[in-house]
Enzyme design. Sequence first.
Site, mmCIF file in Angstrom:
data_model
loop_
_atom_site.group_PDB
_atom_site.id
_atom_site.type_symbol
_atom_site.label_atom_id
_atom_site.label_comp_id
_atom_site.label_asym_id
_atom_site.label_seq_id
_atom_site.Cartn_x
_atom_site.Cartn_y
_atom_site.Cartn_z
ATOM 1 N N GLY A 37 -6.176 -3.465 -7.990
ATOM 2 C CA GLY A 37 -7.293 -2.590 -7.628
ATOM 3 C C GLY A 37 -6.794 -1.266 -7.078
ATOM 4 O O GLY A 37 -7.381 -0.208 -7.325
ATOM 5 N N SER A 53 0.830 -1.213 0.000
ATOM 6 C CA SER A 53 0.000 0.000 0.000
ATOM 7 C C SER A 53 0.862 1.260 0.000
ATOM 8 O O SER A 53 0.582 2.221 -0.724
ATOM 9 C CB SER A 53 -0.895 0.028 1.251
ATOM 10 O OG SER A 53 -1.869 -0.970 1.164
ATOM 11 N N LYS A 63 -12.853 -8.795 -3.522
ATOM 12 C CA LYS A 63 -11.392 -8.666 -3.623
ATOM 13 C C LYS A 63 -10.948 -9.341 -4.929
ATOM 14 O O LYS A 63 -11.745 -9.509 -5.836
ATOM 15 C CB LYS A 63 -10.716 -9.284 -2.389
ATOM 16 C CG LYS A 63 -11.005 -8.502 -1.105
ATOM 17 C CD LYS A 63 -10.347 -7.140 -1.106
ATOM 18 C CE LYS A 63 -10.679 -6.333 0.120
ATOM 19 N NZ LYS A 63 -10.215 -4.948 0.022
ATOM 20 N N ARG A 96 -3.219 -13.950 -2.236
ATOM 21 C CA ARG A 96 -3.331 -14.249 -0.795
ATOM 22 C C ARG A 96 -3.887 -15.668 -0.577
ATOM 23 O O ARG A 96 -3.537 -16.323 0.398
ATOM 24 C CB ARG A 96 -4.210 -13.220 -0.085
ATOM 25 C CG ARG A 96 -3.771 -11.782 -0.386
ATOM 26 C CD ARG A 96 -3.344 -10.994 0.810
ATOM 27 N NE ARG A 96 -3.042 -9.630 0.421
ATOM 28 C CZ ARG A 96 -1.835 -9.066 0.468
ATOM 29 N NH1 ARG A 96 -0.805 -9.728 0.931
ATOM 30 N NH2 ARG A 96 -1.652 -7.823 0.086
ATOM 31 N N ARG A 114 -14.226 -6.228 -10.786
ATOM 32 C CA ARG A 114 -14.346 -5.628 -9.446
ATOM 33 C C ARG A 114 -15.120 -4.306 -9.499
ATOM 34 O O ARG A 114 -15.066 -3.576 -10.484
ATOM 35 C CB ARG A 114 -12.951 -5.452 -8.840
ATOM 36 C CG ARG A 114 -12.295 -6.812 -8.637
ATOM 37 C CD ARG A 114 -10.946 -6.702 -8.021
ATOM 38 N NE ARG A 114 -11.009 -6.196 -6.657
ATOM 39 C CZ ARG A 114 -9.935 -5.903 -5.943
ATOM 40 N NH1 ARG A 114 -8.720 -6.062 -6.456
ATOM 41 N NH2 ARG A 114 -10.072 -5.453 -4.715
ATOM 42 N N GLN A 131 -9.026 2.480 -0.399
ATOM 43 C CA GLN A 131 -8.887 2.851 -1.810
ATOM 44 C C GLN A 131 -9.889 3.941 -2.169
ATOM 45 O O GLN A 131 -9.551 4.918 -2.842
ATOM 46 C CB GLN A 131 -9.075 1.612 -2.695
ATOM 47 C CG GLN A 131 -7.962 0.590 -2.477
ATOM 48 C CD GLN A 131 -8.174 -0.709 -3.230
ATOM 49 O OE1 GLN A 131 -9.236 -0.948 -3.795
ATOM 50 N NE2 GLN A 131 -7.155 -1.559 -3.230
ATOM 51 N N ARG A 181 1.427 4.193 -3.017
ATOM 52 C CA ARG A 181 1.223 5.623 -2.716
ATOM 53 C C ARG A 181 2.496 6.422 -2.973
ATOM 54 O O ARG A 181 2.439 7.537 -3.498
ATOM 55 C CB ARG A 181 0.737 5.788 -1.261
ATOM 56 C CG ARG A 181 -0.726 5.362 -1.108
ATOM 57 C CD ARG A 181 -1.086 5.125 0.336
ATOM 58 N NE ARG A 181 -2.512 4.849 0.528
ATOM 59 C CZ ARG A 181 -3.120 3.703 0.222
ATOM 60 N NH1 ARG A 181 -2.442 2.712 -0.340
ATOM 61 N NH2 ARG A 181 -4.423 3.543 0.453
ATOM 62 N N SER A 238 -13.171 1.622 3.131
ATOM 63 C CA SER A 238 -12.246 1.264 2.056
ATOM 64 C C SER A 238 -11.191 2.351 1.910
ATOM 65 O O SER A 238 -11.507 3.509 1.610
ATOM 66 C CB SER A 238 -12.999 1.094 0.733
ATOM 67 O OG SER A 238 -12.101 1.226 -0.355
ATOM 68 N N ASP A 263 -6.928 -8.093 4.479
ATOM 69 C CA ASP A 263 -6.166 -8.938 3.547
ATOM 70 C C ASP A 263 -5.641 -10.210 4.220
ATOM 71 O O ASP A 263 -5.107 -11.090 3.549
ATOM 72 C CB ASP A 263 -4.996 -8.141 2.956
ATOM 73 C CG ASP A 263 -5.489 -7.018 2.038
ATOM 74 O OD1 ASP A 263 -6.624 -7.122 1.527
ATOM 75 O OD2 ASP A 263 -4.748 -6.036 1.851
HETATM 76 C C1 S3P Z 1 -5.559 -1.169 0.035
HETATM 77 C C2 S3P Z 1 -6.720 -1.158 0.737
HETATM 78 C C3 S3P Z 1 -7.479 -2.380 1.077
HETATM 79 C C4 S3P Z 1 -6.721 -3.660 0.753
HETATM 80 C C5 S3P Z 1 -5.930 -3.586 -0.500
HETATM 81 C C6 S3P Z 1 -4.967 -2.409 -0.489
HETATM 82 C C7 S3P Z 1 -4.867 0.121 -0.182
HETATM 83 O O1 S3P Z 1 -8.672 -2.350 0.369
HETATM 84 O O2 S3P Z 1 -7.604 -4.758 0.704
HETATM 85 O O3 S3P Z 1 -5.194 -4.773 -0.661
HETATM 86 O O4 S3P Z 1 -3.664 0.119 -0.496
HETATM 87 O O5 S3P Z 1 -5.530 1.169 -0.036
HETATM 88 P P1 S3P Z 1 -9.900 -1.410 0.795
HETATM 89 O O6 S3P Z 1 -9.995 -0.347 -0.228
HETATM 90 O O7 S3P Z 1 -11.053 -2.341 0.825
HETATM 91 O O8 S3P Z 1 -9.586 -0.804 2.142
#
Ligand code: S3P
Length: 439
Positions: free
Chosen positions: A102, A26, A351, A400, A130, A177, A30, A175, A324
């Site tokens: 994603g 993550s 996911k 995973r 997704r 994301q 970023r 979330s 996760d």
């Molecule tokens: C992530 C947020 C999580 C996680 C994903 C990475 C991120 O998802 O499952 O693997 O880097 O922001 P969510 O958007 O459901 O929190």
Amino acid sequence: MSEEVTIIEPLAGPLCGTATVPGDKSISHRAVLFSAMAEGTSQLQGVLDSQDVRSSMGAVEALGAQVDLVEQPDGSLAGSVTGWGAAGPRQPEEPIDCGNSGTTARLLMGVLAPWPITVELTGDESLTKRPMRRITAPLMKMGVTFKPDGREHLPLQETGTDHLRALTYTMPMASAQLKTAILLAGVYANGTTSITEPAPSRNHTELMLPEYGVTTMAATGSASVKGPAVMKASDVVVPGDPSSAAFLASAAVLCPHSDITIENVSLNPARIGFVRTLERMGADIVEHRLTSEGKEPCGTIQVRGGARLRGCEVPSQHIASLVDEIPVLSLVAAHAQGITVFKDVSELKVKETDRVAAIIEGLSLLGVDAWEEGDDLCIEGQPQLEVPEGLVFDSHGDHRLAMTWALVGLTGSIPVAIKDFACVAVSYPHFLEAMKALA
Ligand code: S3P
């Protein structure tokens, strides 16, 4: 999806010694995306070299950022990213392929929101299934256009605007994301953009944006940014990924006489819900905070194996802190006395694959009862679990799940086969080597 089958042999013995895990996925995404948005050159270290992060690197390069990240002796990526800053990204000639990621697709939607260019985003077989309306709906309120209108899935064409409206938004699900996409768009909107979420999701964006010069406010379950701002280059050292550490830790929990220490891992409370859950199950696991990378607390996680495990209930407010890790925690729960319940895991169904269905399918091969009750996932553990011979698990192309079912073979006494194990390259390309090094 590949039908190739990989045989995973038992490690035959306890896990001992120290290990490090690759950079946090993550934070790596970023660091790449925020540096691409910023004015100037950012220096990055410890970036995860995996398919997912490479999707983000490829995307920002196509948009005009200069990415000079090179492989280091420890397998990480380090170097510089020069961003487009106030000039904005260039119109790419081709659609941007986000692969399996994603995070790349959803965060990019926020990155692109302030710029009047048209970009087509697409992805692999899993990513194009997704849900995306959760992101496009709030961004449309801010003035962004997506085509085809109202479509849930990629491919989607996004056209941003240099007249973004600030937004106050109540998120329907926890979330990170979604939160990040809105906040990144908010950096360029006129005024304060704020979100509230039903439960706290990971907060790397809120911790990192101020380092890039963005005025950011954050509290449990809410965050806001003040726009318009031009992001400025920053230097980032990425700590080890707790989500990768969870596989080593769970393996040690399941192997009697194990004693391992995982070093230099992020101990961000929004990410180590798995440590709290393993503790509640009776595992011998403890973290030691030693330092911090930027605002991320870092340190070691020490695990000793063989403790008697008991089932527990994980409340819905804590799910985001281990979202996760639910596949691998489900495998640990399969070895515990009693029932483990993960409350309100509906997000798991969207996911990389439907992880609730895949967990139930894999555990049933082991002869373990697992079922859904409404939005909850329930597992009835068997402390004396005997793994049958000849098991073939399907990863469903989900990294995973591939690593979770690999632990059945690695920590047991009978080899198992896994369909499409190669997908581990999405987050942890050297997972098997890391496990073998501890044996
Ligand atoms: C992530 C947020 C999580 C996680 C994903 C990475 C991120 O998802 O499952 O693997 O880097 O922001 P969510 O958007 O459901 O929190």
